[in-house]
Design an enzyme around this catalytic site. Structure first.
Site, mmCIF file in Angstrom:
data_model
loop_
_atom_site.group_PDB
_atom_site.id
_atom_site.type_symbol
_atom_site.label_atom_id
_atom_site.label_comp_id
_atom_site.label_asym_id
_atom_site.label_seq_id
_atom_site.Cartn_x
_atom_site.Cartn_y
_atom_site.Cartn_z
ATOM 1 N N SER A 48 2.792 -42.819 -83.797
ATOM 2 C CA SER A 48 3.430 -43.653 -83.767
ATOM 3 C C SER A 48 4.383 -43.905 -84.707
ATOM 4 O O SER A 48 5.458 -43.876 -84.995
ATOM 5 C CB SER A 48 2.851 -45.389 -84.055
ATOM 6 N N HIS A 52 -1.963 -42.542 -76.280
ATOM 7 C CA HIS A 52 -0.739 -43.179 -77.808
ATOM 8 C C HIS A 52 -2.329 -41.584 -78.783
ATOM 9 O O HIS A 52 -2.764 -43.048 -79.455
ATOM 10 C CB HIS A 52 -0.778 -44.334 -78.261
ATOM 11 N N ASP A 58 0.967 -41.724 -72.704
ATOM 12 C CA ASP A 58 1.228 -42.834 -73.333
ATOM 13 C C ASP A 58 2.948 -43.158 -73.823
ATOM 14 O O ASP A 58 3.870 -41.511 -73.311
ATOM 15 C CB ASP A 58 1.560 -41.886 -75.147
#
Length: 511
Positions: free
Chosen positions: A189, A476, A451
């Site tokens: 991320s 994700h 994602d």
């Protein structure tokens, strides 16, 4: 993770090769503390408490003296205490053993991430020392006494990367690591971007990086996010996406007449009756954005092995295509209720002024000090990432265009954070790091097709120095969690590719 990149939440974003793992391994145990989210960069979560054997003690907290401003050489430069955890269990303690360091992102770090996650399996395989470093201004790593606009000027990705570099230098001295021991950085991320950037900016300290689900390209109007959400919903069926579109269109009609307003109040468990806000554009933008955000939350973490049993695309789509339940807007109300219950929110608070009141609280004890105010500042000052919907005829309508998000930056922090300012800082971020044309080497970029953040990431490359792994059907940071029996074969294959890449880096003789 936060996470997730992290979290913009508003009112509702190395083993002997020392293994410097930059994850957004953040603690989301108390999910209800975050309240409604705006344009969220949800971070990857911490592993389940139940997955940790009872006889595995959690590591103790450690503290490290860090500089407040790495770019100020004045002798009186202020220092502060930064929190970290470590795990020596697998460290083989020889002259070539690697070192891993996990760096937190938009929330407090969790000690359990020093004992769980796929990176720990990599550490065990290679005999690595592992560290876990908290991001400045998040969790307990607070350089200042509050989160005022003036203090947050020290919250930047460049300062965070300099924190990493200073930490590595200091640990090299403290533990007498030699120059043959490679630091390999990992991240997912927002910290996935940090991992790639850390290798790029400090190649003399960091030998390689695994960058997962990382948005490398800063972008003010991130309309692509919801486009990927739509595509991901169609992995269930076209009818699911069509049902969401009809539901949003029906809401637009219902909020304009009294009977419809009462239906909306009832079906969507609204904190404040919708009729009080139908003439207030900011309230209505917040309302529609939150509904879309809840759907995006499900998509972004679809079937990811998180500690919480979040709903999947299949589960929400099964509701949306079931016309025996009622019209599409009622089905959307049920889906909204499912997500609210999962996030432990009592009702849907869409009032813009309520959000501002919370977000302007600068106290470290405030609810938004959990990372909400800090990450929002970072998006307003560096990244953008605003997940907009601009087309009236599109699935989610046109109620939350980019101006809606920019206004929040201006209202929460400073009138100077206007559209011109956002375009300038985002351009500077991309120029500094290279956007989707990074100048780094020895970085593996990993993304999942479900994602939405992959739209701002490097998913394909002809450059052997920046290889990619694109995992079809995963969401994700899925590969960063512990393996599960339900994992599809392509997820297992991706973890094996990461392991092979690490082996390649750690056997490379070039130092």
């Amino acid at each position: 993770m936060s996470g997730s990149l992290s979290i913009l939440i508003i009112g509702h974003l190395q083993l002997t090769a020392i293994c410097l793992l930059i994850f957004t391994f953040n603690n989301l145990d108390n999910v209800k503390a975050f309240g409604p989210r705006r344009s969220a960069l949800y971070t990857i979560d911490e592993p389940s408490k139940q997955l940790r054997p009872d006889d595995t003690p959690e590591p103790q907290e450690n503290w490290f003296e860090q500089k407040l401003d790495h770019f100020d050489d004045k002798p009186e430069n202020i220092t502060w205490k930064q929190r970290y955890f470590m795990n020596e269990t697998f460290y083989r303690n020889d002259s070539e053993a690697p070192i891993f360091l996990t760096i937190g992102g938009e929330l407090a770090i969790s000690p359990r991430w020093v004992t769980k996650g796929s990176w720990i399996k990599f550490a065990e395989h290679f005999g690595a020392m592992c560290f876990h470093l908290e991001h400045r201004f998040y969790g307990k790593s607070q350089p200042k006494s509050d989160l005022s606009y003036e203090n947050l000027k020290f919250l930047t990705s460049q300062q965070a990367l300099a924190d990493v570099a200073h930490f590595i230098r200091s640990m090299n001295v403290k533990y007498n690591f030699n120059n043959k021991q490679k630091w390999i950085v990992f991240g997912g991320s927002y910290p996935g971007a940090l991992a790639a950037w850390a290798r790029q900016k400090y190649p003399h300290l960091i030998y390689g990086a695994i960058s997962s689900s990382a948005p490398l390209l800063a972008k003010v109007d991130f309309f692509e996010y919801l486009q990927v959400v739509k595509t991901s919903l169609t992995t269930h069926s076209d009818n699911c996406l069509k049902a969401f579109g009809r539901a949003f269109a029906e809401l637009e009609t219902l909020i304009r007449q009294p009977i419809g307003q009462r239906n909306v109040n009832e079906k969507f468990n609204i904190c404040t009756p919708i009729e009080e806000s139908v003439t207030k554009p900011l309230d209505m933008s917040n309302f529609f954005q939150k509904l879309a955000d809840n759907i995006a939350f499900v998509v972004q973490f679809n079937k990811v092995n998180r500690p919480e049993a979040y709903y999947t695309i299949g589960e929400v789509c099964n509701v949306m295509v079931n016309d025996t339940i009622g019209p599409p807007f009622e089905r959307l109300g049920i889906v909204n209720g499912m997500v609210l219950e999962n996030l432990k929110e009592k009702c849907l608070d869409y009032k813009y002024d309520n959000m501002l009141t919370e977000m302007r609280n600068i106290s470290l004890l405030a609810k938004v000090a959990n990372g909400t105010r800090q990450w929002t500042y970072q998006t307003c000052n560096e990244f953008g990432f605003y997940q907009t919907s601009n087309d009236k005829n599109d699935t989610f309508g046109d109620r939350f265009k980019v101006d809606f998000f920019i206004k929040q930056c201006m209202d929460i922090f400073s009138e100077s954070m206007d559209a011109k300012y956002l375009e300038k800082v985002v351009s500077q971020t991309n120029e500094f790091y290279g956007g989707l044309s990074p100048k780094s080497t020895n970085v593996l970029y990993v993304h999942g097709s479900i994602d939405p953040w992959h739209a701002l990431g490097l998913t394909a490359s002809n450059n052997p120095n920046t290889p990619t792994v694109f995992i079809k059907g995963t969401a994700h940071c899925a590969e960063m969690y512990d393996a599960a029996k339900s994992d599809p074969p392509q997820l297992t294959e991706a973890r094996n590719k990461i392991l092979d890449y690490l082996a390649q880096l750690l056997t490379d003789s070039e130092m």
